[in-house]
Write an enzyme that holds these catalytic residues in place. Structure first.
Site, PDB file in Angstrom:
ATOM      1  N   SER A   1       0.823  -1.208   0.000  1.00 30.91           N
ATOM      2  CA  SER A   1       0.000   0.000   0.000  1.00 30.91           C
ATOM      3  C   SER A   1       0.860   1.262   0.000  1.00 30.91           C
ATOM      4  O   SER A   1       1.937   1.292   0.600  1.00 30.91           O
ATOM      5  CB  SER A   1      -0.879  -0.004   1.247  1.00 30.91           C
ATOM      6  OG  SER A   1      -1.375   1.292   1.490  1.00 30.91           O
TER       7      SER A   1
ATOM      8  N   TYR B   1      -0.744   6.283  -3.985  1.00 41.69           N
ATOM      9  CA  TYR B   1      -1.701   7.357  -3.762  1.00 41.69           C
ATOM     10  C   TYR B   1      -0.999   8.610  -4.255  1.00 41.69           C
ATOM     11  O   TYR B   1       0.046   8.979  -3.710  1.00 41.69           O
ATOM     12  CB  TYR B   1      -2.039   7.491  -2.268  1.00 41.69           C
ATOM     13  CG  TYR B   1      -3.096   6.522  -1.787  1.00 41.69           C
ATOM     14  CD1 TYR B   1      -4.248   6.297  -2.512  1.00 41.69           C
ATOM     15  CD2 TYR B   1      -2.947   5.861  -0.568  1.00 41.69           C
ATOM     16  CE1 TYR B   1      -5.231   5.418  -2.058  1.00 41.69           C
ATOM     17  CE2 TYR B   1      -3.931   4.988  -0.107  1.00 41.69           C
ATOM     18  CZ  TYR B   1      -5.067   4.779  -0.863  1.00 41.69           C
ATOM     19  OH  TYR B   1      -6.042   3.926  -0.417  1.00 41.69           O
TER      20      TYR B   1
ATOM     21  N   THR C   1      -4.146   3.843  -7.730  1.00 45.06           N
ATOM     22  CA  THR C   1      -5.513   3.854  -7.192  1.00 45.06           C
ATOM     23  C   THR C   1      -6.181   5.187  -7.511  1.00 45.06           C
ATOM     24  O   THR C   1      -5.666   6.249  -7.159  1.00 45.06           O
ATOM     25  CB  THR C   1      -5.480   3.608  -5.669  1.00 45.06           C
ATOM     26  OG1 THR C   1      -4.931   2.305  -5.455  1.00 45.06           O
ATOM     27  CG2 THR C   1      -6.867   3.669  -5.058  1.00 45.06           C
TER      28      THR C   1
ATOM     29  N   LYS D   1      -6.396   0.979 -10.596  1.00 45.70           N
ATOM     30  CA  LYS D   1      -7.260   0.327  -9.588  1.00 45.70           C
ATOM     31  C   LYS D   1      -8.427   1.225  -9.210  1.00 45.70           C
ATOM     32  O   LYS D   1      -8.221   2.380  -8.827  1.00 45.70           O
ATOM     33  CB  LYS D   1      -6.444  -0.004  -8.334  1.00 45.70           C
ATOM     34  CG  LYS D   1      -7.278  -0.602  -7.192  1.00 45.70           C
ATOM     35  CD  LYS D   1      -6.390  -1.085  -6.061  1.00 45.70           C
ATOM     36  CE  LYS D   1      -7.160  -1.709  -4.918  1.00 45.70           C
ATOM     37  NZ  LYS D   1      -7.786  -0.765  -3.997  1.00 45.70           N
TER      38      LYS D   1
ATOM     39  N   HIS E   1     -12.963  -0.401  -3.741  1.00 43.56           N
ATOM     40  CA  HIS E   1     -12.178  -0.131  -2.542  1.00 43.56           C
ATOM     41  C   HIS E   1     -12.803  -0.821  -1.312  1.00 43.56           C
ATOM     42  O   HIS E   1     -12.759  -0.314  -0.199  1.00 43.56           O
ATOM     43  CB  HIS E   1     -12.087   1.390  -2.316  1.00 43.56           C
ATOM     44  CG  HIS E   1     -10.765   1.849  -1.755  1.00 43.56           C
ATOM     45  ND1 HIS E   1      -9.803   2.454  -2.524  1.00 43.56           N
ATOM     46  CD2 HIS E   1     -10.252   1.805  -0.508  1.00 43.56           C
ATOM     47  CE1 HIS E   1      -8.761   2.773  -1.759  1.00 43.56           C
ATOM     48  NE2 HIS E   1      -9.004   2.374  -0.537  1.00 43.56           N
TER      49      HIS E   1
HETATM   50  C1  FNR Z   1      -7.839  -0.937   1.902  1.00 45.23           C
HETATM   51  N1  FNR Z   1      -7.783  -0.705   0.525  1.00 45.23           N
HETATM   52  C2  FNR Z   1      -6.773   0.070   0.000  1.00 45.23           C
HETATM   53  N2  FNR Z   1      -6.635   0.214  -1.349  1.00 45.23           N
HETATM   54  C3  FNR Z   1      -5.609   0.909  -1.881  1.00 45.23           C
HETATM   55  O1  FNR Z   1      -5.520   1.029  -3.095  1.00 45.23           O
HETATM   56  N3  FNR Z   1      -4.687   1.489  -1.031  1.00 45.23           N
HETATM   57  C4  FNR Z   1      -4.760   1.404   0.318  1.00 45.23           C
HETATM   58  O2  FNR Z   1      -3.909   1.919   1.030  1.00 45.23           O
HETATM   59  C5  FNR Z   1      -5.864   0.702   0.869  1.00 45.23           C
HETATM   60  N4  FNR Z   1      -6.008   0.610   2.220  1.00 45.23           N
HETATM   61  C6  FNR Z   1      -6.943  -0.251   2.762  1.00 45.23           C
HETATM   62  C7  FNR Z   1      -6.956  -0.472   4.130  1.00 45.23           C
HETATM   63  C8  FNR Z   1      -7.841  -1.403   4.671  1.00 45.23           C
HETATM   64  C9  FNR Z   1      -7.846  -1.638   6.145  1.00 45.23           C
HETATM   65  C10 FNR Z   1      -8.710  -2.118   3.816  1.00 45.23           C
HETATM   66  C11 FNR Z   1      -9.652  -3.165   4.371  1.00 45.23           C
HETATM   67  C12 FNR Z   1      -8.716  -1.873   2.463  1.00 45.23           C
HETATM   68  C13 FNR Z   1      -8.721  -1.395  -0.392  1.00 45.23           C
HETATM   69  C14 FNR Z   1      -8.204  -2.766  -0.804  1.00 45.23           C
HETATM   70  O3  FNR Z   1      -7.095  -2.668  -1.650  1.00 45.23           O
HETATM   71  C15 FNR Z   1      -9.272  -3.563  -1.560  1.00 45.23           C
HETATM   72  O4  FNR Z   1      -9.775  -2.805  -2.624  1.00 45.23           O
HETATM   73  C16 FNR Z   1     -10.434  -3.982  -0.661  1.00 45.23           C
HETATM   74  O5  FNR Z   1     -10.003  -4.281   0.640  1.00 45.23           O
HETATM   75  C17 FNR Z   1     -11.110  -5.200  -1.239  1.00 45.23           C
HETATM   76  O6  FNR Z   1     -12.267  -5.503  -0.546  1.00 45.23           O
HETATM   77  P1  FNR Z   1     -12.365  -6.662   0.580  1.00 45.23           P
HETATM   78  O7  FNR Z   1     -11.660  -7.895   0.066  1.00 45.23           O
HETATM   79  O8  FNR Z   1     -11.735  -6.106   1.800  1.00 45.23           O
HETATM   80  O9  FNR Z   1     -13.837  -6.843   0.679  1.00 45.23           O
END
Ligand code: FNR
Length: 383
Positions: free
Chosen positions: A141, A164, A190, A254, A278
């Site tokens: 991330s 990001y 993203t 993404k 997300h």
């Molecule tokens: C995320 N997600 C996310 N996506 C991204 O592009 N950068 C990030 O820093 C984060 N941070 C993040 C933190 C936490 C705690 C979660 C749960 C999710 C989104 C992640 O990449 C993904 O899209 C989702 O988590 C997918 O959905 P499910 O499998 O959690 O239902």
């Protein structure tokens, strides 16, 4: 002191006793490293709730607003039934695949997740190790709790870096150059996190991920993380061009939910499309990722890989997503819960469970390779 300074100090004075009380009430940072007995990845959420602080649990589990999108992400899977291929005479399932030249033991990768430092003492390093031990790929991330270089060094396995976009183009360049120098194989850009999410659960607990990660770092005796600048809230296609030019790496977009966007991204040289809302953490009301997938896959037409995430909890979910056009899926929360419960070995257990469920599904369906999973294997139920 100017008015802003006064307000900030005043707010801090009010917040300090509250923060101290919250810190006192919070359980110690999870640090167990052990395999998990998992009957269903769904169970991990309630189990993790017992070891995480209230705020950290809210941060991971919740979504934006009324959480309609979170619920849709799951309901969408229930709208499809499976059509088996009996007497197909096929052998043992082989779920290996290749994603942009990277061999994977299963068509499931670890989604980028920020704030892992509040989930487990080993944070992103544990996640990278558990993912690597499972024979698959992790996207680090852009809001990780460890540095690009530390995570790169955690395993010899291939990794992707999620960006990001900082408001400061110089900072963006620096991050991309560092990711490339550290050996990351691709950038996941993203596009759907335009500002903070609107989690009511997080708001109620008063949890603030930045200070919480800082506290977790202190608890594990680590130096504080360097401050990150602001993230850009208004993105355009020029930003994609900048990421492509500055990284010199393949770029996966993404947060794609429409065929128009997917088509344009491929025309502009995107190396992959990640269909995602997300995990329902940004804009509540976005469609289920699984519902957005078929038209996107059709528009992409095999020119680049399609990755899908949001709501993957079972082997059968992976099967349905592949049948609807995904090449690979990414797993979010279940991976993070397994990290909280068992560190890198917990993550490995979660992937082992996923492999078992996929073996069962593929065997039951009469399919022995992932590239045979096709549209004919699913049927949408009448509304
Ligand atoms: C995320 N997600 C996310 N996506 C991204 O592009 N950068 C990030 O820093 C984060 N941070 C993040 C933190 C936490 C705690 C979660 C749960 C999710 C989104 C992640 O990449 C993904 O899209 C989702 O988590 C997918 O959905 P499910 O499998 O959690 O239902």
């Amino acid at each position: 002191m100017d008015r802003r300074g006064f307000l900030a100090t005043g707010a801090a004075a009010l917040a300090a006793p509250m923060a101290a009380a919250a810190a006192e009430a919070a359980p110690p940072l999870p640090a167990a490293v052990a395999p998990l007995k998992i009957s269903s990845l769904v169970d991990l959420e309630s189990q993790a709730a017992k070891v995480l602080g209230e705020g950290a649990y809210a941060y991971i589990s919740s979504g934006s607003g009324a959480e309609w999108t979170i619920r849709e992400n799951r309901r969408a899977f229930d709208r499809y039934e499976l059509i088996p291929d009996y007497l197909s005479g096929r052998g043992a399932p082989d779920m290996r695949t290749t994603l942009m030249g990277i061999p994977l033991d299963l068509p499931v990768i670890t989604a980028p997740m920020g704030g892992q430092g509040v989930a487990h003492a080993t944070a992103d390093v544990g996640m990278a190790r558990g993912t690597y031990a499972s024979g698959t790929l992790m996207t680090m991330s852009g809001a990780a709790s460890r540095t690009i270089e530390e995570i790169a060094a955690a395993t010899p396995g291939p990794k992707w870096y999620q960006l990001y976009m900082p408001t400061d183009a110089g900072e963006a360049r620096d991050l991309l150059h560092r990711a490339r120098a550290a050996g990351f194989k691709a950038i996941v850009f993203t596009i759907d996190a335009l500002g903070p999410g609107n989690s009511e659960a997080v708001n109620r607990t008063g949890f603030n991920i930045g200070p919480a990660v800082a506290r977790a770092l202190t608890e594990t005796g680590r130096p504080p993380a360097p401050a990150r600048g602001e993230t850009k809230r208004f993105l355009s296609w020029d930003d994609l061009t900048l990421v492509q030019k500055e990284s010199g790496l393949p770029v996966i977009l993404k947060g794609v939910l429409t065929p128009e966007l997917a088509k344009r991204a491929v025309e502009r040289g995107a190396a992959g499309i990640q269909v995602s809302n997300h995990g329902g953490r940004q804009t509540d009301g976005l469609p289920a990722s699984l519902d957005a997938l078929p038209p996107v896959a059709e528009a992409v037409h095999g020119r680049v890989p399609v990755i899908m995430d949001s709501g993957i909890r079972r082997g059968v979910d992976v099967f349905k997503a592949l049948a609807l056009g995904a090449d690979v899926v990414a797993m979010g929360r279940p991976a993070l819960y397994s990290l909280a419960l068992g560190g890198e070995l917990g993550v490995k257990s979660a992937y082992d469970r996923m492999k078992l469920e996929m073996t069962l599904t593929m065997t039951g369906m009469g399919v022995d390779r992932v590239d045979q999973i096709a549209a004919k294997h699913v049927r949408k139920l009448p509304a």
